[in-house]
Design an enzyme around this catalytic site. Structure first.
Site, PDB file in Angstrom:
ATOM      1  N   HIS A   1     -11.007  -3.239   5.842  1.00  0.00           N
ATOM      2  CA  HIS A   1      -9.865  -3.753   5.083  1.00  0.00           C
ATOM      3  C   HIS A   1      -9.865  -5.280   5.149  1.00  0.00           C
ATOM      4  O   HIS A   1     -10.238  -5.864   6.169  1.00  0.00           O
ATOM      5  CB  HIS A   1      -8.555  -3.193   5.668  1.00  0.00           C
TER       6      HIS A   1
ATOM      7  N   ASN B   1      -1.768   3.453   3.000  1.00  0.00           N
ATOM      8  CA  ASN B   1      -2.184   2.683   4.186  1.00  0.00           C
ATOM      9  C   ASN B   1      -0.929   2.080   4.806  1.00  0.00           C
ATOM     10  O   ASN B   1      -0.373   1.119   4.276  1.00  0.00           O
ATOM     11  CB  ASN B   1      -3.180   1.591   3.758  1.00  0.00           C
TER      12      ASN B   1
ATOM     13  N   LYS C   1      -0.634   0.441   7.477  1.00  0.00           N
ATOM     14  CA  LYS C   1      -0.854  -0.829   8.205  1.00  0.00           C
ATOM     15  C   LYS C   1      -0.122  -0.779   9.551  1.00  0.00           C
ATOM     16  O   LYS C   1      -0.100   0.277  10.181  1.00  0.00           O
ATOM     17  CB  LYS C   1      -0.461  -2.024   7.340  1.00  0.00           C
TER      18      LYS C   1
ATOM     19  N   SER D   1      -0.773  -4.054  -4.417  1.00  0.00           N
ATOM     20  CA  SER D   1       0.524  -3.994  -5.091  1.00  0.00           C
ATOM     21  C   SER D   1       0.634  -2.848  -6.098  1.00  0.00           C
ATOM     22  O   SER D   1       1.323  -2.970  -7.117  1.00  0.00           O
ATOM     23  CB  SER D   1       0.869  -5.341  -5.755  1.00  0.00           C
TER      24      SER D   1
HETATM   25  P1  13P Z   1       0.015  -3.406  -0.899  1.00  0.00           P
HETATM   26  O1  13P Z   1       0.091  -2.122  -1.680  1.00  0.00           O
HETATM   27  O2  13P Z   1       1.167  -3.585   0.039  1.00  0.00           O
HETATM   28  O3  13P Z   1      -0.263  -4.586  -1.768  1.00  0.00           O
HETATM   29  O4  13P Z   1      -1.261  -3.243   0.067  1.00  0.00           O
HETATM   30  C1  13P Z   1      -2.462  -2.848  -0.489  1.00  0.00           C
HETATM   31  C2  13P Z   1      -3.398  -2.582   0.617  1.00  0.00           C
HETATM   32  O5  13P Z   1      -3.848  -3.489   1.285  1.00  0.00           O
HETATM   33  C3  13P Z   1      -3.742  -1.188   0.898  1.00  0.00           C
HETATM   34  O6  13P Z   1      -4.772  -1.107   1.823  1.00  0.00           O
END
Ligand code: 13P
Length: 251
Positions: free
Chosen positions: A94, A9, A11, A212
């Protein structure tokens, strides 16, 4: 036997050209993978990402989708629009969308139903806050989120849904859930799905962990009985780390 799924993801990261470069870097690993590999990209990156992923084993996902077919919804994107460029998955609900963009269990359900009606596979996110975990309501909260997300979804369609368990306290914090903590909730989600649809659906549905997950901890998490893959944020932006996670899912 459920096929594992590793989804990155992105983002709000990567321009279209940066996204293409990243896809090209992970392509060989994805093509040799036993697991499914998905990249979830910002809307603006989707056409270039689909083009770059064409002919490879990488599937492309949106990070969100509107639940109406069309109309006066400034800034939104419909299932039709996603399908035309070759998108096959979408993330829904999400925690960042729930927290910052007023996403609710009701809109998550509407979007899940709409995605399935359009042959787009929904990756539905659920997960408790630290406060909820510390107050002992994790399981009640997750059960509610799962049941409301799947309202009105048929058993046949439910098999296509992917649920991502993403504890909010573990997202972007470096505070990964332990293997046992993550598996405990993924198993609970499977039991919840079983209570709704029976074992046929709950044994088929893929349940991911996110929060994470990285090149170091992925193998342990992915070895758990009820974790069928990962939804990876930060570590999916680095090709080498993402490839390590893909390879961990093949083991
Ligand atoms: P991180 O892996 O950066 O913690 O993000 C997890 C997440 O929200 C995936 O959608």
């Amino acid at each position: 036997m459920r096929k594992k799924l590793i989804a990155g993801n992105w983002k709000m990261n990567n321009t279209p050209s940066q996204g293409v470069a990243l896809i090209n870097e992970i392509k060989d690993t994805a093509n040799n993978a036993v697991c499914d590999v998905v990249v979830c990209t910002p809307y603006i990156c989707l056409p270039a990402a689909c083009e770059a992923a064409k002919g490879s084993k990488i599937a492309v996902s949106a990070e969100n989708m509107h639940f109406e077919d069309k109309g006066a919804f400034t800034g939104e994107i419909s299932a039709d629009m996603l399908k035309e460029v070759g998108v096959t998955y979408t993330v829904i609900g999400h925690s960042e969308r729930r927290q910052y963009f007023a996403e609710t269990d009701t809109t998550v359900n509407l979007k899940t139903v709409k995605a399935l009606a359009n042959d787009i596979l929904p990756i539905v996110c659920v997960g408790e806050s630290l406060d909820q975990r510390e107050n002992g309501i994790t399981f009640d909260f997750i059960s509610m989120q799962v049941k409301l997300a799947l309202k009105g979804v048929s058993a046949e369609d439910a098999k296509k849904v992917v649920i991502a368990y993403e504890p909010i306290w573990a997202i972007g914090t470096g505070m990964t859930a332990t293997d046992e903590q993550a598996n405990e909730v993924c198993l609970f989600i499977r039991e919840t799905v079983k209570s709704l649809y029976g074992a046929d659906v709950s044994d088929t549905m893929r349940i991911l962990y996110g929060g994470s997950m990285n090149a170091k901890n992925a193998a342990g998490l992915l070895a758990q009985s009820d974790i069928d893959g990962g939804l990876i944020g930060g570590a999916s932006l680095k090709a080498a780390d993402f490839c390590t996670i893909i390879n961990a899912a093949n083991a």
